[in-house]
Structure formats: structure tokens, C-alpha cells
Design a protein around this motif. Structure first.
Motif, mmCIF file in Angstrom:
data_model
loop_
_atom_site.group_PDB
_atom_site.id
_atom_site.type_symbol
_atom_site.label_atom_id
_atom_site.label_comp_id
_atom_site.label_asym_id
_atom_site.label_seq_id
_atom_site.Cartn_x
_atom_site.Cartn_y
_atom_site.Cartn_z
ATOM 1 N N ALA A 225 -21.347 -9.736 -12.093
ATOM 2 C CA ALA A 225 -22.494 -9.473 -11.207
ATOM 3 C C ALA A 225 -23.771 -9.685 -12.018
ATOM 4 N N THR A 226 -23.977 -10.910 -12.490
ATOM 5 C CA THR A 226 -24.962 -11.171 -13.533
ATOM 6 C C THR A 226 -26.270 -11.780 -13.046
ATOM 7 N N ASN A 227 -26.427 -11.960 -11.733
ATOM 8 C CA ASN A 227 -27.697 -12.441 -11.194
ATOM 9 C C ASN A 227 -27.984 -11.675 -9.913
ATOM 10 N N PHE A 228 -29.205 -11.837 -9.390
ATOM 11 C CA PHE A 228 -29.487 -11.206 -8.107
ATOM 12 C C PHE A 228 -28.532 -11.781 -7.065
ATOM 13 N N PHE A 229 -28.180 -10.979 -6.088
ATOM 14 C CA PHE A 229 -27.221 -11.408 -5.067
ATOM 15 C C PHE A 229 -27.963 -12.151 -3.949
ATOM 16 N N SER A 230 -27.735 -13.413 -3.722
ATOM 17 C CA SER A 230 -26.767 -14.283 -4.328
ATOM 18 C C SER A 230 -27.490 -15.507 -4.894
ATOM 19 N N GLY A 231 -27.997 -15.362 -6.122
ATOM 20 C CA GLY A 231 -28.782 -16.412 -6.747
ATOM 21 C C GLY A 231 -27.906 -17.376 -7.528
ATOM 22 N N LYS A 232 -27.803 -18.597 -7.055
ATOM 23 C CA LYS A 232 -26.900 -19.573 -7.677
ATOM 24 C C LYS A 232 -27.628 -20.862 -8.040
ATOM 25 N N ARG A 233 -28.877 -20.739 -8.414
ATOM 26 C CA ARG A 233 -29.687 -21.889 -8.771
ATOM 27 C C ARG A 233 -29.136 -22.571 -10.025
ATOM 28 N N SER A 234 -29.157 -23.887 -10.034
ATOM 29 C CA SER A 234 -28.735 -24.623 -11.217
ATOM 30 C C SER A 234 -29.949 -25.212 -11.912
ATOM 31 N N GLY A 235 -29.749 -25.660 -13.129
ATOM 32 C CA GLY A 235 -30.786 -26.319 -13.899
ATOM 33 C C GLY A 235 -30.177 -27.529 -14.557
ATOM 34 N N LYS A 236 -30.339 -27.646 -15.855
ATOM 35 C CA LYS A 236 -29.687 -28.728 -16.576
ATOM 36 C C LYS A 236 -28.178 -28.637 -16.414
ATOM 37 N N PHE A 237 -27.680 -27.385 -16.345
ATOM 38 C CA PHE A 237 -26.260 -27.129 -16.131
ATOM 39 C C PHE A 237 -26.091 -26.252 -14.899
ATOM 40 N N ASN A 238 -24.853 -26.076 -14.496
ATOM 41 C CA ASN A 238 -24.574 -25.149 -13.412
ATOM 42 C C ASN A 238 -24.460 -23.730 -13.972
ATOM 43 N N PRO A 239 -24.834 -22.725 -13.176
ATOM 44 C CA PRO A 239 -24.767 -21.347 -13.679
ATOM 45 C C PRO A 239 -23.338 -20.846 -13.789
ATOM 46 N N ALA A 240 -23.187 -19.705 -14.412
ATOM 47 C CA ALA A 240 -21.883 -19.048 -14.476
ATOM 48 C C ALA A 240 -21.469 -18.580 -13.089
ATOM 49 N N PRO A 241 -20.167 -18.345 -12.881
ATOM 50 C CA PRO A 241 -19.722 -17.791 -11.591
ATOM 51 C C PRO A 241 -20.421 -16.465 -11.321
ATOM 52 N N LEU A 242 -20.750 -16.215 -10.050
ATOM 53 C CA LEU A 242 -21.461 -14.991 -9.673
ATOM 54 C C LEU A 242 -20.675 -14.224 -8.633
ATOM 55 N N ASN A 243 -20.460 -12.941 -8.905
ATOM 56 C CA ASN A 243 -19.858 -12.026 -7.945
ATOM 57 C C ASN A 243 -20.990 -11.311 -7.225
ATOM 58 N N SER A 244 -21.170 -11.594 -5.934
ATOM 59 C CA SER A 244 -22.328 -11.071 -5.192
ATOM 60 C C SER A 244 -22.045 -9.763 -4.460
ATOM 61 N N LYS A 245 -21.366 -8.860 -5.109
ATOM 62 C CA LYS A 245 -21.111 -7.550 -4.503
ATOM 63 C C LYS A 245 -20.688 -6.575 -5.600
ATOM 64 N N MET A 246 -20.943 -5.297 -5.345
ATOM 65 C CA MET A 246 -20.415 -4.256 -6.216
ATOM 66 C C MET A 246 -19.007 -3.947 -5.715
ATOM 67 N N PRO A 247 -17.975 -4.244 -6.512
ATOM 68 C CA PRO A 247 -16.604 -4.094 -6.030
ATOM 69 C C PRO A 247 -16.335 -2.720 -5.433
ATOM 70 N N LEU A 248 -15.515 -2.695 -4.401
ATOM 71 C CA LEU A 248 -15.259 -1.449 -3.674
ATOM 72 C C LEU A 248 -14.493 -0.423 -4.492
ATOM 73 N N ASP A 249 -13.845 -0.858 -5.562
ATOM 74 C CA ASP A 249 -13.106 0.110 -6.376
ATOM 75 C C ASP A 249 -13.968 0.745 -7.466
ATOM 76 N N GLU A 250 -15.243 0.364 -7.534
ATOM 77 C CA GLU A 250 -16.134 1.014 -8.486
ATOM 78 C C GLU A 250 -16.462 2.429 -8.022
ATOM 79 N N VAL A 251 -16.525 3.356 -8.973
ATOM 80 C CA VAL A 251 -16.944 4.727 -8.681
ATOM 81 C C VAL A 251 -18.452 4.789 -8.871
ATOM 82 N N THR A 252 -19.169 5.121 -7.811
ATOM 83 C CA THR A 252 -20.620 5.210 -7.915
ATOM 84 C C THR A 252 -21.038 6.620 -8.328
ATOM 85 N N ILE A 253 -22.278 6.715 -8.727
ATOM 86 C CA ILE A 253 -22.838 8.007 -9.111
ATOM 87 C C ILE A 253 -22.783 8.998 -7.954
ATOM 88 N N ALA A 254 -22.956 8.479 -6.733
ATOM 89 C CA ALA A 254 -22.900 9.354 -5.556
ATOM 90 C C ALA A 254 -21.488 9.854 -5.307
#
Length: 467
Positions: free
Chosen positions: A80-109
Motif C-alpha cells: 500500500a505504497t502510494n495514494f489509492f489508486s495512484g499508478k502513474r508511470s515515468g521512465k519506468f512503470n511503478p511498483a504494484p499497488l494494493n489500493s485497500k487496507m486488507p480486511l484482516d488488518e486489526v485497526t486501532i479502533a
């Protein structure tokens, strides 16, 4: 009730978290005596708690940092390394992007609910595209305004009618969004005086679109008329062969109006804590999700002396306002230079609420630092394998002590800076201090492996560097 009495009575502390969108380190008076924007409520909060001069976001753009605040983890662990869902390329293509906080994550709430906490969210979420990822399904009892959008892009934006899909009861015509969110937060606090709570106010402010209250805009237009000097300078960028313009002087009236309106909203919530007698048993945290917007989309603020801004792994993109008021723990008016990060919010709140964390987190409990001590942590890390909208380079970074090493992902070049002597990151020490640079680079590469970091990919037959 004092904090000591509350503790003796085994009263669980409440938590209020203020997260501001795109607010730069130099955008509050507490950090910047010459700040063009007026932030008396935030400055007063600083005077009543601890201000961190080396507080960071886990990423130079929003969604990854928001993930880290919610989970206590580096966003690289789930790509989850860019804003969701920013997939802009430049000289190269960006890394794969996961555009969500996985449902199995435990949140602070979710963690706090297990201890009987009431949980409230208001404002910007931006952690998933569909409703199962929204706050009401991630541990928050109440969600006012949090959905997939990265800004207030519906209706009249910062003014009612908002037409926000998660604001069910529309405001009267002309109501101002930061004030509406603050009123909702204050109301929640008033309604939950007898139950421990987490109130998480995640402002849409001061993100674009740049729209301010007309009366405040006029106020700052008058103030700006007396501010002189060069407004822009040149900065490197990854797009094209020309330098990018970066703002180096704060005098943007509309942005100033947005900052003051946000500060007024903070004041409204803090006043509610005082009026209900809860301030002495409430931990208050104030921070931002990334650096101030200085090189794009209107370039409304200057982060000087920090270099770069939102979308950059230079200090201007990742160093944030950080204020914590923890009654009975922090000393009013204290200042700490201990490096901290957004990954630390979850474990700090969990420890304060006596919540046992039985899963992996990357952050640590900040209580020793809040008591004026140091932290047992060797390094902090950043990983941004993307082309930011603001012109920032795809790259990684590690901070160890006063030293910060940056690694460029297009070609693998490194830069080493001593932030104590060179906060503007202009003096590259990599060739003069090869042992320090190599040691930090080796540790950064080990971290890449530990979090399964992904990197730029081939484009048009060109292959990028990989560690």
C-alpha cells in the motif's frame, strides 16, 4: 478529575486524534515562529503537551500513512505504497499497488473496542474503494464522511451541500466542512462522557481544492500584501528536463484561510474536552499524513528550510507536525527531538489503554519519549516506488541518528545527509563517508527484504535498477 485520580480509579483514558491532510511541518506557529498562517489552538495544544521536532509520516503521500496510523505497520508490508489508486508511470512503470487496507488488518479502533471503547471517525478515510473497507466496517461505531475519496470532491466541496455519501444528514447551505466535522466530534464526546472513547478527526483540510472561507481569505489577502520576497525557486524533478518550481515563501491567502479554519475546528473539539471535564483523562494527538504541498496543484505552501514537499522523500515530504498531550505523562511545553513515526500511534494508544497486541506491528510505544527519554529503536524507513504527482523521485530512505540515506530507484544512486547540520539536505556526504553510507544502505536493503518491498518495473524495453 485529575489524571492521577482518574488512574487511581482505574478510569480508562480517552483518545482524540487530529489528522490533518497535507499540513506541512512549517505550517503551524509552534514549529515556525515566522509562520504566515495563524494556528493559536494548535499552538496552545503544543504548550500543554509535548511537541516533536523529528516526527514523521511513514510515506510522502496520504493513503500509506493512513494505513500506518490505523495498523502500526509499514505500508510496504501490504504494497500500500502510494495514494489509492495512484499508478502513474515515468521512465519506468511503478511498483504494484494494493489500493485497500486488507480486511484482516486489526485497526486501532478494533483493538480499543475489545476494551469497551466507543469509537468515532470523521473526515477523510481513503483506505479502500467499497463500503466493506469504510470506517464503519473497520471498528468505528460512527462514520461521518469517510469513504473512498481522497478529497472533498462532491457537491460544493468544502461548503454545503457536501453530497458526501457518508454524511447522511446534509448540512444547511453554506456550512463549512471542517466546522461540521468538528461539531460532530464534539457532539460524540459530549454523548460519551461516561464511556471511554476514541474520537478520530481526520480533516479533509488542507488538501486541494484550494477553497477558503471568504472572510478568512480576505483577511490573509491583506496580510499577504505586506509580505515580500521571492516566492518560487527551482527543484529537480523526474518528469522532463526542466527544473520544477517549488514555493519558498508562505503568503497564499486561500491556503492560509484553510489552515486557520482547521485550527478553529481543532479548538472547538479541545474546548468540548474542557467543558465536559474530560481533558485531564484524554490523550490528544495532532499530526499530518504527509508534507506540505509545495511543488504542484497550486503549490500553496513553503516547507523551508525543509527540502521538497508532498510526494518527496526529502524531509519536506515526510517530516510532520507531531504534538502529543498525555495528562500525567507529558510535561506542558516539552519539546522532544526523538525521531517518531506514524507507525507508533497504534502501539502507543494500545499501551495507554492496556490493550495487548498479539500480532506483528512495526511501531513502538512512545511513552518513554513522552516522559522525556529516548527510544530503543535503531532506524526508521521509507519506501516510495512510485512517480508522485508532485515530481518527487521514486526512492527509499533510512534514518539512523542524525544521518539519513536516500536511495534512488531508477538508477540506485545514494545520497547521505546529516540532518543535524543540514536539515535542507543539500550537502551529500555519501562519497566523504563511504562506511556510514554503506552500513546504512545495507541495513535499508535488509529492511526491504523483511517487508517484501516491491520496486519499479520495466517500461518500453528499459529495465530499472533493483537492490
Amino acid at each position: 478529575m485529575t489524571a492521577t485520580i482518574a488512574h487511581a480509579a482505574n478510569t480508562q483514558p480517552n483518545f482524540v486524534v487530529f489528522l490533518v491532510d497535507d499540513l506541512g511541518f512549517m505550517d503551524i506557529g509552534a514549529n515556525n515562529p515566522n509562520c504566515f498562517y495563524e494556528t493559536p489552538n494548535i499552538d496552545a495544544l503544543s504548550d500543554s503537551g509535548m511537541r516533536f521536532t523529528n516526527g514523521y509520516a511513514a510515506n510522502p503521500v496520504c493513503s500509506p500513512t493512513r494505513y500506518s496510523l490505523m495498523t502500526g505497520k509499514y505500508p510496504t508490508r501490504v504494497q500500500a505504497t502510494n495514494f489509492f489508486s495512484g499508478k502513474r508511470s515515468g521512465k519506468f512503470n511503478p511498483a504494484p499497488l494494493n489500493s485497500k487496507m486488507p480486511l484482516d488488518e486489526v485497526t486501532i479502533a478494533q483493538a480499543l473496542k475489545e476494551k469497551g471503547y466507543a469509537t468515532f471517525f470523521a473526515g477523510k478515510w481513503h483506505l479502500g474503494e467499497t463500503e466493506e473497507y469504510f470506517p464503519q466496517n473497520r471498528g468505528f461505531d460512527v462514520n461521518i464522511g469517510g469513504h473512498s475519496g481522497g478529497g472533498p470532491y462532491t457537491g460544493k466541496k468544502y461548503f454545503a451541500p457536501f453530497k458526501n455519501p457518508q454524511i447522511k444528514q446534509e448540512s444547511p447551505e453554506g456550512d463549512h466542512l471542517p466546522d461540521r466535522l468538528a461539531r460532530e466530534t464534539a457532539h460524540f464526546i459530549d454523548e460519551h462522557q461516561e464511556q471511554p472513547f476514541l474520537a478520530y478527526l481526520s480533516f479533509y483540510s488542507v488538501h486541494t481544492p484550494l477553497i477558503g472561507r471568504p472572510d478568512l481569505v480576505e483577511k490573509y489577502k491583506l496580510k499577504a500584501a505586506s509580505v515580500s520576497g521571492q516566492e518560487f525557486a527551482s527543484e529537480e524533478q523526474v518528469f522532463g528536463d526542466q527544473p520544477r518550481q517549488v514555493r519558498i515563501l508562505q503568503k497564499h491567502a486561500v491556503y492560509a484561510a484553510m489552515v486557520e479554519a482547521m485550527d478553529l475546528a481543532v479548538g472547538k473539539v479541545l474546548k468540548q474536552l474542557e467543558d465536559t471535564g474530560l481533558a485531564d483523562n484524554t490523550v490528544v494527538v495532532f499530526t499530518s499524513d504527509n508534507g506540505g504541498l509545495s511543488t504542484s496543484e497550486g503549490s500553496p505552501t513553503s516547507n523551508l528550510p525543509l527540502r521538497g514537499g508532498k510526494g518527496w522523500i526529502y524531509e519536506g515530504g515526510i517530516r510532520e507536525p507531531w504534538i502529543v498531550r498525555y495528562p500525567g505523562v507529558t510535561t506542558p511545553g516539552a519539546v522532544s527531538d526523538v525521531p517518531i513515526c506514524s507507525i507508533d500511534l497504534f502501539p502507543t494508544i494500545a499501551a495507554a489503554a492496556d490493550v495487548t497486541i498479539d500480532h506483528q506491528v512495526d511501531g513502538i510505544d512512545l511513552r518513554p519519549a513522552l516522559e522525556g527519554q529516548t527510544l530503543d529503536r535503531e532506524a526508521l524507513y521509507w519506501h516510495y516506488p512510485h512517480y508522485s504527482n508532485q515530481g518527487g523521485i521514486p526512492g527509499g530512505a533510512i534514518r539512523m541518528g542524525d544521518f539519513k540515506l536516500i536511495e534512488r530507484y531508477e538508477d540506485g544512486r545514494i545520497h547521505l545527509y546529516n540532518l543535524q547540520d543540514d536539515i535542507g539536505e543539500r550537502i551529500d556526504l555519501a562519497e566523504k563517508m563511504p562506511e556510514q553510507a554503506n552500513r546504512m544502505r545495507t541495513q535499508l536493503h535488509q529492511w526491504y527484504q523483511s517487508v517484501d518491498a516491491k520496486f519499479l518495473s520495466e517500461k518500453d524495453g528499459l529495465t530499472p535498477w533493483k537492490p
